[in-house]
Structures are given as structure tokens and as C-alpha cells.
Write a protein that holds these residues in place. Sequence first.
Motif, PDB file in Angstrom:
ATOM      1  N   GLY A  30       0.746  -1.167   0.031  1.00 28.74           N
ATOM      2  CA  GLY A  30       0.166   0.076   0.028  1.00 28.74           C
ATOM      3  C   GLY A  30       0.779   1.267   0.007  1.00 28.74           C
ATOM      4  N   GLU A  31       0.177   2.395  -0.329  1.00 31.87           N
ATOM      5  CA  GLU A  31       0.850   3.707  -0.372  1.00 31.87           C
ATOM      6  C   GLU A  31       1.412   3.888   1.009  1.00 31.87           C
ATOM      7  OE1 GLU A  31      -0.244   8.463  -1.285  1.00 31.87           O
ATOM      8  OE2 GLU A  31      -1.730   6.698  -2.037  1.00 31.87           O
ATOM      9  N   LEU A  49       2.537   4.178   7.612  1.00 35.71           N
ATOM     10  CA  LEU A  49       3.089   5.687   8.049  1.00 35.71           C
ATOM     11  C   LEU A  49       1.987   6.406   8.569  1.00 35.71           C
ATOM     12  CD1 LEU A  49       4.557   6.568   4.449  1.00 35.71           C
ATOM     13  CD2 LEU A  49       5.805   5.905   6.694  1.00 35.71           C
ATOM     14  N   PRO A  50       2.352   7.727   9.472  1.00 34.18           N
ATOM     15  CA  PRO A  50       1.361   8.391  10.073  1.00 34.18           C
ATOM     16  C   PRO A  50       0.349   8.943   9.246  1.00 34.18           C
ATOM     17  CG  PRO A  50       3.655   8.949  10.757  1.00 34.18           C
ATOM     18  CD  PRO A  50       3.610   8.067   9.622  1.00 34.18           C
ATOM     19  N   PHE A  65      -7.002  13.270   4.863  1.00 36.65           N
ATOM     20  CA  PHE A  65      -7.851  13.069   3.658  1.00 36.65           C
ATOM     21  C   PHE A  65      -6.756  12.957   2.658  1.00 36.65           C
ATOM     22  CE2 PHE A  65      -6.824  17.431   3.821  1.00 36.65           C
ATOM     23  CZ  PHE A  65      -6.594  17.751   2.552  1.00 36.65           C
ATOM     24  N   THR A  66      -7.315  12.342   1.483  1.00 35.99           N
ATOM     25  CA  THR A  66      -6.547  12.421   0.288  1.00 35.99           C
ATOM     26  C   THR A  66      -7.607  12.442  -0.949  1.00 35.99           C
ATOM     27  OG1 THR A  66      -5.005  11.104  -1.282  1.00 35.99           O
ATOM     28  CG2 THR A  66      -6.813   9.965   0.248  1.00 35.99           C
ATOM     29  N   ASN A  67      -7.064  13.392  -1.870  1.00 36.83           N
ATOM     30  CA  ASN A  67      -7.865  13.692  -3.093  1.00 36.83           C
ATOM     31  C   ASN A  67      -7.497  12.496  -4.180  1.00 36.83           C
ATOM     32  OD1 ASN A  67      -5.330  14.367  -3.796  1.00 36.83           O
ATOM     33  ND2 ASN A  67      -5.786  16.686  -4.210  1.00 36.83           N
ATOM     34  N   GLY A  68      -6.759  11.521  -3.818  1.00 38.29           N
ATOM     35  CA  GLY A  68      -6.395  10.330  -4.816  1.00 38.29           C
ATOM     36  C   GLY A  68      -4.995  10.862  -5.516  1.00 38.29           C
ATOM     37  N   SER A  69      -4.513  12.072  -5.470  1.00 39.69           N
ATOM     38  CA  SER A  69      -3.318  12.278  -6.095  1.00 39.69           C
ATOM     39  C   SER A  69      -2.221  12.677  -5.275  1.00 39.69           C
ATOM     40  CB  SER A  69      -3.397  13.292  -7.185  1.00 39.69           C
ATOM     41  OG  SER A  69      -3.835  14.644  -6.429  1.00 39.69           O
ATOM     42  N   THR A  70      -2.649  12.713  -3.891  1.00 38.85           N
ATOM     43  CA  THR A  70      -1.538  13.109  -2.853  1.00 38.85           C
ATOM     44  C   THR A  70      -1.487  12.073  -1.714  1.00 38.85           C
ATOM     45  OG1 THR A  70      -3.459  14.359  -1.668  1.00 38.85           O
ATOM     46  CG2 THR A  70      -1.787  15.700  -3.354  1.00 38.85           C
ATOM     47  N   SER A  71      -0.724  12.180  -0.738  1.00 38.97           N
ATOM     48  CA  SER A  71      -0.743  11.193   0.375  1.00 38.97           C
ATOM     49  C   SER A  71      -1.828  11.748   1.501  1.00 38.97           C
ATOM     50  CB  SER A  71       0.572  11.213   0.990  1.00 38.97           C
ATOM     51  OG  SER A  71       1.089  12.424   1.400  1.00 38.97           O
ATOM     52  N   CYS A  72      -2.091  10.913   2.439  1.00 44.79           N
ATOM     53  CA  CYS A  72      -2.850  11.439   3.336  1.00 44.79           C
ATOM     54  C   CYS A  72      -2.464  12.306   4.222  1.00 44.79           C
ATOM     55  CB  CYS A  72      -3.323  10.402   4.260  1.00 44.79           C
ATOM     56  SG  CYS A  72      -4.243   8.836   3.615  1.00 44.79           S
ATOM     57  N   GLN A  73      -3.299  13.528   4.197  1.00 45.96           N
ATOM     58  CA  GLN A  73      -2.896  14.778   5.152  1.00 45.96           C
ATOM     59  C   GLN A  73      -3.717  15.202   6.164  1.00 45.96           C
ATOM     60  OE1 GLN A  73      -2.552  18.045   2.074  1.00 45.96           O
ATOM     61  NE2 GLN A  73      -1.039  16.899   1.022  1.00 45.96           N
ATOM     62  N   SER A  89     -13.035  14.302   1.141  1.00 45.70           N
ATOM     63  CA  SER A  89     -11.761  14.213   0.334  1.00 45.70           C
ATOM     64  C   SER A  89     -11.267  15.437  -0.154  1.00 45.70           C
ATOM     65  CB  SER A  89     -12.308  13.460  -1.050  1.00 45.70           C
ATOM     66  OG  SER A  89     -13.327  14.190  -1.679  1.00 45.70           O
ATOM     67  N   SER A  90     -12.161  16.429  -0.161  1.00 44.52           N
ATOM     68  CA  SER A  90     -11.286  17.903  -0.269  1.00 44.52           C
ATOM     69  C   SER A  90     -10.781  18.642   0.693  1.00 44.52           C
ATOM     70  CB  SER A  90     -12.465  18.762  -1.070  1.00 44.52           C
ATOM     71  OG  SER A  90     -13.379  19.039   0.001  1.00 44.52           O
TER      72      SER A  90
END
Length: 438
Positions: A30-31, A49-50, A65-73, A89-90
Motif C-alpha cells: 500500500g501507499e 506511515l502516520p 484526507f486524500t484526493n487520490g493524487s496526494t498522500s493522506c494529509q 476528500s477535499s
Amino acid sequence: MLVEFIAYLFRKFIHVYVRLPTDILCNCTGEGVEDPYDCDVATGQCRCLPGYVGPQCEDCEDGHFTNGSTSCQPCGCDSFGSFDHRCDSSGTCVCKIGVYGPKCDECQPGYFHFSNTGCQPCQCNNHSSYCHPQSGICLNCQGSTKGPSCEECKYNFYRRPDAALTDSCLPCPCSTVTSTGTCHIESSGRAVCDLCRPEYEGPNCDKCRDGYYNSDSICLPCECNGNGDPATFPRLCDPDTGHCLSCVNSTAGAHCQLCASGFSGDALNHTCTPADVKTLPAPELTIAATTPPSATSTSTAVPPIGTMTSMANSTSLRTAATTQALLTSLGSPTDNTTATVTEVSWTQFNIIILAVIIVVVVLLMGFVGGVYTYREYQNRKLNAPFWTIELKEDNISFSSYHDSIPNADVSGLLEDEATEVAPNGQLALSTPMNMYKA
């Protein structure tokens, strides 16, 4: 740390060299996987990861959240303004009432006082929809209002005592030309101007004060040139026309600018004095006594000499007074006398002009009538038949004045006998001469 490092090396060694079965190996792809070769041997849970969760660290943790192109923020939702720490997601958080913004950290327009309970609505009495987000002071008050909550009226406006704070303010019935423009409410509920200017008075400062008159909706001081009657003070002149009500100091006129009749001088400088009166000597009355022509004539009653003398003196005094008044009016140098003489001269001039016009019209009519009569006379003279009779031995001839008319009709002059008309216009009679003998 050393122990964990040794365990990592051991697992690496087993995975590479020992070649355990595939179902026993870690499936950490996984990512959010921290180490694809590090997992729980018993459960297969990968080390994430955190911000990541899931057996293979494929999902974002709550509050991320993540928008699919970034990691979880991290969502970063405000703990006061949001219901919880989750977001979509936004990255937009779910806000409480009156709160808005991606992180729920601001009050919506029309709200203020950001707190853990959200934001409070602005208290502007329906005269504004905006207020300061921290202090709650209303902004852009409408309805002629002002104040922190739009509860007061602006300058030159008022609100009736029974009106609600949500009602708009009304303009004061006071002009800034005639007053300060402000007003207050009496106990009766009527708006009254606070302070009128010196020239005006009345509840609405729309009337001229005593000593002033209305000139095109503007109050001006009465102009009596210092000759206004103090008895009429303070209303010295008519409030509509400005004419002085009464004049003193022997003056007259709409503004007491002239000396009164019988006075001369300068009314503006208050120097009107009685005009000089010239005294004329009274004529003596002489009474001649006459005797009756005959003793038989009837005698006439004659008043006593003393009585006739007093009557003559009275008559002479009245004549002298009239003559003096006339001389005064003709000789006085005052403005009033000049105006009177000018008026009389102008009237006489008009009468003379009218008389001259009438005489000229009459002369013209007479001239036209004479010309017309003369022309009629000439026409009749030219057109009238003028005959001459010539007696000869054997006939009588008639000749017309109009010899130039060869075809003149001369028939009918002698109706008893037949006649012949000569070519030259003469009428010849063939009757024998002896018929006309005496």
C-alpha cells in the motif's frame, strides 16, 4: 532500537534466503506502508506511515484526507468551529451553525463571536446583515439608522415613540436653511425642530418671526428705514408683502422712505419737517351804499356792516388758506410734492395729447369728406345732360354739351312730335315755325 534493527535483519534474511511460502510472506504494497518487508507475522498487518490505516496501509486515518493524487494529509479542522476532526476528500470540515470556511475557523456573514458553540447572529434590528466578526458591531446600517445595533436614528431623522427598533427612521420636518435640521419628539408624538434660526419660528421653523417678512420662502428683515412705529413692535411690517404697518417721524410710503404730506426733508435721515407756509394778505371788502332811485321803490334789507365785515374776513381767510396750500404744494422741494406735481403734469399732458389726436382725426375726416364731395360734384358736372336750343327760321335745333358722344340718345326730349337726329348730335324739328309764334 537495536533489538528492532536485529529483528528487521532477521526477517530480511529469512525472506531472502530461507524462501518461506508465499502465503506466509508480508503483502505490504500500500501507499502508506513504511516497510514492505515489515509486517506482523501473526496477522500480516503492515507497518503504516502516520495518517494511514488498513492491513496494507491503503486508507487514510480519521482526521486525514486524500484526493487520490496526494498522500493522506491532516484535515486540520478547528476544534471550536467543527463538529469533529473529520473532513471530506477535499479537506473541508463539517462546521457548526454560523461557522464557515474549509477548516471551520470563521463566522459566516451575519454572525459574530466565534466560540466552541459556533457563531452568534448579528443583532442589527433588521437594518443590516453584516457585523464585525469579533465585536458584533453592525456594519452598513440601513433605514437612516446608526449605532452598534442600528438602534439609533441618524442626524436629522427621528423615530416615533411607539415605533419598534426595527422600524426605519423618518426625516425631520426641519430645513437646514431655517433651522439646525435636528428635531425631537414631544409628548404628543409630534416632531418639533430643536432650534430655529433667528429669522424663523414655529414647530417646523417655517414661519417668519416678527420683524421679518417672507420673500420667496426666505425671511428677510423689515425695511422701515428706522421709521417704523414702535407701537407695532416687534411686527413692524406685513409678513407677506414686507410693507411697513405704520410709520412715524412724519414719514410715509411702503417702507417709510418718504416724508408725509405737508412735510419736507429726507426721510432716510429722519429730517422730515413741516413745509413752509407763505401767508398772503387778506383782501379788504368795501361795501358801497346806494340810495334808492325813488322814494316809492321797495327797500331791500341789508345786514349790518359789522356782520358783513366778519363774513368778508372769513371768506378772505378761507381764500388765503387755499392759496397758501396751493403755493405750498407747487413750491415745496420735497419728494412728495415733486411726485404730486409730476403726476398732475403727466395727466395734463395725456389730456392734451388726446385732444390733439381728436382734432387731427376730425380734420382728416373733414378733408376726406371735402375731397369726396368735390369728386362727386365733378362727376355730376361731366355726366349731366346740358342742352342748347337754337332757333332758326324753319326749325329748332338742340345741341348737347357732350359733343364728343356722337351716339348720344336724344330721343324723348320732344315726345309730341317726331324728330330727326343729325349726325353731329343736333336735334332738328320739322314743325313749322308759325306754330311757336306768340
